[in-house]
Design an enzyme around this catalytic site. Structure first.
Site, short mmCIF file in Angstrom:
data_model
loop_
_atom_site.label_atom_id
_atom_site.label_comp_id
_atom_site.label_asym_id
_atom_site.label_seq_id
_atom_site.Cartn_x
_atom_site.Cartn_y
_atom_site.Cartn_z
N SER A 83 -3.05 -22.86 -18.49
CA SER A 83 -3.88 -22.83 -19.69
C SER A 83 -4.62 -24.15 -19.88
CB SER A 83 -2.97 -22.59 -20.90
OG SER A 83 -3.64 -22.91 -22.09
N TYR A 107 5.07 -24.82 -26.10
CA TYR A 107 4.36 -23.84 -25.26
C TYR A 107 3.56 -24.55 -24.16
CZ TYR A 107 0.24 -21.25 -23.84
OH TYR A 107 -0.76 -20.72 -23.08
N LYS A 111 3.75 -24.85 -19.74
CA LYS A 111 2.67 -24.69 -18.75
C LYS A 111 2.61 -25.92 -17.84
CE LYS A 111 1.09 -20.67 -20.08
NZ LYS A 111 1.41 -19.49 -19.26
#
Ligand code: UDP
Length: 305
Positions: A83, A107, A111
């Site tokens: 992302s 989050y 990644k």
């Protein structure tokens, strides 16, 4: 070639939790996979702040288990959904793949860590061929109107929220931040049509096969290279849908960056992939999906739950 690649990444049972090693081993022992596209992961930033262990367990343990089972079965080609969140609040734009990386929430950290895991896995065993795709802001739906986004509960992201306001499920859109140094004071992002994003995965798979001897662990941005503000996006959706979106202006959302958009040259040159669609098509297809499926796949859902 395309069909073969597509078939290879179809999982026979999409219901398996990647942390369930036994179930994963069963799948890999009953089918031969040559490559995996790994999209599975929790993705709500706010939830990740409140439930970090859930995010680390689901996203990291799930990925590690998948990589272990893949390796044990001699399947060492991977495309992973990363992302643009790994760019944090970039010092300048457009974001090139070489920019320094950081995480501002659990989050995003999952990644970042998964990207590092992939680089380490490749370093330890060069048979691995891995492409990390950094998604910018995917929006829209399949033009057929049969496939679209159907978030559980109240959406966190801009366009799923706008869509639910348009069909009357939510009363208004809250615009987070009107004092950014942007054309109209609202945040700027690089919105990309989901169909372009899907094509980017096919291009990545193709690269893993066609340039197999050159690829190690490579990273590519999937974005359009264009920045659009929140208000511009709302205006484009109003035009496409003919619906007025009532707005409430509020302060900045914690952790939000000001302007994020992609440098696209690397993907264009090396993947031979370029986004075809603009925000008009994204909003047109989003509205086509939303107007045909105002309550998503379930047909009806109570958002207050
Ligand atoms: N945004 C907003 N209201 C919302 C959701 C998002 O104003 O209800 C803004 C947000 O502040 C950001 C942009 O829309 O400037 C895109 O947010 P989104 O959560 O979709 O993507 P991300 O912030 O992860 O890039």
């Amino acid at each position: 070639m395309l069909c073969r690649l597509l078939c290879l990444c179809l999982c026979p049972d999409p219901q398996v939790d990647l942390r369930d090693r036994h179930a994963l081993v069963d799948i890999f022992s009953s089918h031969r996979f040559e490559a995996v596209i790994h999209f599975a992961g929790l993705k709500a930033v706010g939830e990740s702040v409140h439930k970090p262990l859930l995010y680390y367990d689901n996203n990291l343990v799930g990925t590690i288990t998948l990589l272990e089972v893949m390796a044990a079965n001699g399947c060492k080609k991977l495309v992973f959904s990363s992302s643009a969140t790994v760019y944090g609040w970039p010092k300048e734009v457009p974001c090139t793949e070489e920019f320094p990386l950081c995480a501002t929430n659990p989050y995003g950290r999952t990644k970042l860590v998964i990207e590092d895991i992939c680089r380490d896995v490749h370093r330890s065993d060069p048979d691995w061929k891995i492409i990390l795709l950094r998604y910018f802001n995917p929006v829209g739906a399949h033009p057929s109107g049969y496939i679209g986004e159907d978030p559980c509960g109240v959406p966190n992201n801009l366009m799923p929220y706008v869509q639910q306001v348009a069909v009357g499920r939510l009363p208004h859109l809250t615009v987070y931040g009107t004092d950014y140094s942007t054309k109209d004071g609202t945040g700027v992002r690089d919105y990309i049509h989901v169909v372009d994003l899907a094509d980017g995965h096919i291009a990545a798979l193709r690269k893993l096969y066609e340039d197999s001897d050159k690829i190690g662990c490579e990273v590519y941005n999937l974005g359009t290279g264009k920045g659009t503000s929140v208000l511009e996006m709302v205006a484009a959706f109003e035009k496409a849908s003919g619906k007025k979106i009532p707005l409430v202006f509020a302060g900045r959302r914690p952790g939000d960056a000001e302007i994020v958009y992609a440098a696209t040259a690397k993907a264009e040159k090396e993947l031979k992939w370029k986004a075809k669609y603009g925000i008009e098509e994204m909003c047109r297809d989003l509205w086509n999906w939303a107007s045909k499926n105002p309550y998503g796949y379930a047909g009806s859902r109570d958002n207050s739950k």
